[in-house]
Structures are given as structure tokens and as C-alpha cells.
Motif scaffolding. Structure first.
Motif, PDB file in Angstrom:
ATOM      1  N   LEU A 112       0.781  -1.148  -0.002  1.00 15.39           N
ATOM      2  CA  LEU A 112      -0.193   0.003  -0.109  1.00 15.39           C
ATOM      3  C   LEU A 112       0.747   1.227   0.157  1.00 15.39           C
ATOM      4  O   LEU A 112       0.722   2.236  -0.852  1.00 15.39           O
ATOM      5  CB  LEU A 112      -0.964   0.006   1.153  1.00 15.39           C
ATOM      6  CG  LEU A 112      -1.666   1.289   1.441  1.00 15.39           C
ATOM      7  CD1 LEU A 112      -2.887   1.360   0.282  1.00 15.39           C
ATOM      8  CD2 LEU A 112      -2.446   1.073   2.625  1.00 15.39           C
ATOM      9  N   HIS A 113       2.080   1.522   0.955  1.00 15.42           N
ATOM     10  CA  HIS A 113       2.713   2.670   0.855  1.00 15.42           C
ATOM     11  C   HIS A 113       3.614   2.732  -0.284  1.00 15.42           C
ATOM     12  O   HIS A 113       3.629   3.804  -0.697  1.00 15.42           O
ATOM     13  CB  HIS A 113       3.357   2.534   2.100  1.00 15.42           C
ATOM     14  CG  HIS A 113       2.807   2.795   3.533  1.00 15.42           C
ATOM     15  ND1 HIS A 113       2.970   4.100   3.956  1.00 15.42           N
ATOM     16  CD2 HIS A 113       1.750   2.471   3.988  1.00 15.42           C
ATOM     17  CE1 HIS A 113       2.161   4.251   5.125  1.00 15.42           C
ATOM     18  NE2 HIS A 113       1.500   3.120   5.162  1.00 15.42           N
ATOM     19  N   GLN A 114       4.005   1.674  -0.877  1.00 17.76           N
ATOM     20  CA  GLN A 114       4.673   1.824  -2.186  1.00 17.76           C
ATOM     21  C   GLN A 114       3.724   2.528  -3.298  1.00 17.76           C
ATOM     22  O   GLN A 114       4.069   3.445  -3.962  1.00 17.76           O
ATOM     23  CB  GLN A 114       4.922   0.526  -2.845  1.00 17.76           C
ATOM     24  CG  GLN A 114       5.928   0.657  -3.923  1.00 17.76           C
ATOM     25  CD  GLN A 114       6.448  -0.706  -4.397  1.00 17.76           C
ATOM     26  OE1 GLN A 114       6.368  -1.751  -3.911  1.00 17.76           O
ATOM     27  NE2 GLN A 114       7.135  -0.713  -5.598  1.00 17.76           N
ATOM     28  N   ARG A 115       2.436   2.129  -3.461  1.00 18.60           N
ATOM     29  CA  ARG A 115       1.655   2.629  -4.341  1.00 18.60           C
ATOM     30  C   ARG A 115       1.227   4.057  -3.973  1.00 18.60           C
ATOM     31  O   ARG A 115       1.266   5.173  -4.459  1.00 18.60           O
ATOM     32  CB  ARG A 115       0.117   1.976  -4.165  1.00 18.60           C
ATOM     33  CG  ARG A 115       0.110   0.464  -5.144  1.00 18.60           C
ATOM     34  CD  ARG A 115       0.075   0.442  -6.310  1.00 18.60           C
ATOM     35  NE  ARG A 115      -1.044   1.515  -6.959  1.00 18.60           N
ATOM     36  CZ  ARG A 115      -2.319   1.198  -7.199  1.00 18.60           C
ATOM     37  NH1 ARG A 115      -2.654  -0.100  -7.276  1.00 18.60           N
ATOM     38  NH2 ARG A 115      -3.195   1.959  -7.837  1.00 18.60           N
ATOM     39  N   TRP A 116       0.730   4.277  -2.533  1.00 23.93           N
ATOM     40  CA  TRP A 116       0.426   5.522  -2.126  1.00 23.93           C
ATOM     41  C   TRP A 116       1.675   6.698  -2.293  1.00 23.93           C
ATOM     42  O   TRP A 116       1.367   7.822  -2.660  1.00 23.93           O
ATOM     43  CB  TRP A 116       0.222   5.430  -0.355  1.00 23.93           C
ATOM     44  CG  TRP A 116      -0.437   6.533   0.068  1.00 23.93           C
ATOM     45  CD1 TRP A 116      -0.854   7.698  -0.177  1.00 23.93           C
ATOM     46  CD2 TRP A 116      -0.623   6.775   1.610  1.00 23.93           C
ATOM     47  NE1 TRP A 116      -1.200   8.704   0.487  1.00 23.93           N
ATOM     48  CE2 TRP A 116      -1.220   8.037   1.818  1.00 23.93           C
ATOM     49  CE3 TRP A 116      -0.337   5.741   2.679  1.00 23.93           C
ATOM     50  CZ2 TRP A 116      -1.559   8.330   3.027  1.00 23.93           C
ATOM     51  CZ3 TRP A 116      -0.960   6.408   3.765  1.00 23.93           C
ATOM     52  CH2 TRP A 116      -1.393   7.299   4.168  1.00 23.93           C
ATOM     53  N   PHE A 117       3.018   6.407  -1.902  1.00 25.45           N
ATOM     54  CA  PHE A 117       4.011   7.004  -2.076  1.00 25.45           C
ATOM     55  C   PHE A 117       4.165   7.576  -3.445  1.00 25.45           C
ATOM     56  O   PHE A 117       4.368   8.699  -3.889  1.00 25.45           O
ATOM     57  CB  PHE A 117       5.392   6.468  -1.552  1.00 25.45           C
ATOM     58  CG  PHE A 117       6.535   7.532  -1.757  1.00 25.45           C
ATOM     59  CD1 PHE A 117       6.894   8.547  -0.723  1.00 25.45           C
ATOM     60  CD2 PHE A 117       7.497   7.198  -2.719  1.00 25.45           C
ATOM     61  CE1 PHE A 117       7.868   9.113  -0.897  1.00 25.45           C
ATOM     62  CE2 PHE A 117       8.708   7.899  -2.861  1.00 25.45           C
ATOM     63  CZ  PHE A 117       8.904   8.773  -2.005  1.00 25.45           C
ATOM     64  N   ALA A 118       4.116   6.655  -4.533  1.00 22.58           N
ATOM     65  CA  ALA A 118       4.345   6.709  -5.858  1.00 22.58           C
ATOM     66  C   ALA A 118       3.398   7.863  -6.455  1.00 22.58           C
ATOM     67  O   ALA A 118       3.548   8.631  -7.279  1.00 22.58           O
ATOM     68  CB  ALA A 118       4.041   5.321  -6.846  1.00 22.58           C
ATOM     69  N   CYS A 119       1.919   7.550  -5.816  1.00 20.40           N
ATOM     70  CA  CYS A 119       0.863   8.280  -6.247  1.00 20.40           C
ATOM     71  C   CYS A 119       1.094   9.743  -5.860  1.00 20.40           C
ATOM     72  O   CYS A 119       0.836  10.649  -6.526  1.00 20.40           O
ATOM     73  CB  CYS A 119      -0.432   7.889  -5.535  1.00 20.40           C
ATOM     74  SG  CYS A 119      -1.896   8.778  -6.168  1.00 20.40           S
ATOM     75  N   ILE A 120       1.640   9.957  -4.799  1.00 21.85           N
ATOM     76  CA  ILE A 120       1.688  11.537  -4.314  1.00 21.85           C
ATOM     77  C   ILE A 120       3.132  12.171  -4.114  1.00 21.85           C
ATOM     78  O   ILE A 120       2.992  13.148  -3.914  1.00 21.85           O
ATOM     79  CB  ILE A 120       0.947  11.672  -2.978  1.00 21.85           C
ATOM     80  CG1 ILE A 120       1.933  10.801  -1.685  1.00 21.85           C
ATOM     81  CG2 ILE A 120      -0.362  11.206  -2.746  1.00 21.85           C
ATOM     82  CD1 ILE A 120       1.404  10.870  -0.315  1.00 21.85           C
TER      83      ILE A 120
END
Length: 175
Positions: A117-125
Motif C-alpha cells: 500500500l505505501h509503495q503505491r501511495w508514495f508513488a501516487c503523491i
């Protein structure tokens, strides 16, 4: 840091936008899964089932709660980035913590989820513009618009807050 068991790092205080603060909060989000894993390293079942304070959640519930909360946060960010001031869905955190999965699912399921989740979230923002950080979501339970900037700070704080619950318990217990 404080001696308060409920708020060991103090309560969240919003800060004005700065590039330095943004980088700090982004890195805190990026590395939170590692921090959670380190905090629970080598804890056995009775230790995982120990409340971090009297009347508080167990370590197991805390780990699952962080995953639950941050899944909601990720969705809130995506809604805020793609819709105009959308209503976000509040949820009953106390009731979620009592659901059966928090008692029977191993904590490594939630730590694995946090890594993904944090990999996706970080990449998103990570590359949002200042204008995008000003976008808002509406929290109906608080009847308040919250900027993505404030959400970033809240969730960076949230992760550190719960990791400190676990590490402070370990320190008190000598684990």
C-alpha cells in the motif's frame, strides 16, 4: 516525545506547507512499513495480545488498525486528486478493531499489506504540485474540508503515533 501513554508523541498539529516538511512527511510514509515491522520484531503471541496501555488496543490490533486506516487514507487521497472536494467515508475504528480478522489474522498479513500500500501511495503523491496539495476532501463527521497537505501530515503523524505505542510498550516491559 511525552510521557503520555495515549499520545506519546503529542497530538497532531498542522503545519504550513514547505518543501522541507513535505519531504519529511513523505519519507515517514514511505518507510512506515519498515518501522512497524521493526517495532514488532520477535514479539510472540502473548506480547502481540498485550494492550499498549490500560484500556487500549493490543499490539495486534494496532498493527491491523494502521493497515485499515492507511487503506482508507490512500483512497481518500485518490478521491481528493480526482474529484472536487469529495465526501470521504468515516468509519468506526473501535468497531473495526473488534472484528474477528484482527484477532485471527497474523500481523505479517497487515505488514505485507502496508508495504504494498505505501509503495503505491508514495508513488501516487510524491510528485504532487503545490496546487494539488491544496485540493480538499470533505469529512462529514467533522463537517470540515481537509487539504491533502493536512492529510499527509495527519497520516505521517498517525503512523509514528502508533509505532511509538508499540515501542514504548516494549521499553516499559523490557521486551
Amino acid at each position: 516525545m511525552t510521557d503520555d501513554l495515549k499520545y506519546p508523541i503529542g497530538k497532531f498539529v498542522p503545519e504550513p506547507f514547505s518543501h522541507e516538511q513535505k519531504e519529511k512527511w513523505l519519507l515517514e510514509l514511505k518507510f512506515l512499513p519498515d518501522d512497524v515491522e521493526h517495532a514488532i520484531l520477535n514479539l510472540d503471541a502473548p506480547q502481540l495480545d498485550t494492550p499498549y496501555r490500560e484500556g487500549g488496543w493490543t499490539v495486534r490490533q494496532l498493527v491491523h488498525h494502521i493497515a485499515d486506516s492507511h487503506m482508507n487514507a490512500y483512497i481518500r487521497f485518490r478521491l481528493g486528486l480526482t474529484e472536487n472536494n469529495p465526501n470521504i467515508k468515516p468509519y468506526e475504528e473501535q468497531e473495526w478493531a473488534k472484528l474477528n480478522d484482527t484477532a485471527i489474522v497474523p500481523v505479517n498479513v497487515s505488514t505485507t499489506l502496508l508495504h504494498c500500500l505505501h509503495q503505491r501511495w508514495f508513488a501516487c503523491i510524491k510528485d504532487l504540485t503545490e496546487d494539488q496539495w491544496e485540493r480538499t476532501v470533505h469529512h462529514p463527521a467533522l463537517n470540515k474540508n481537509i487539504s491533502l497537505w493536512e492529510l499527509l501530515g495527519m497520516y505521517a503523524w498517525h503512523g509514528k503515533h502508533h509505532v511509538k505505542h508499540i515501542t514504548a510498550l516494549r521499553e516499559r516491559k523490557g521486551w
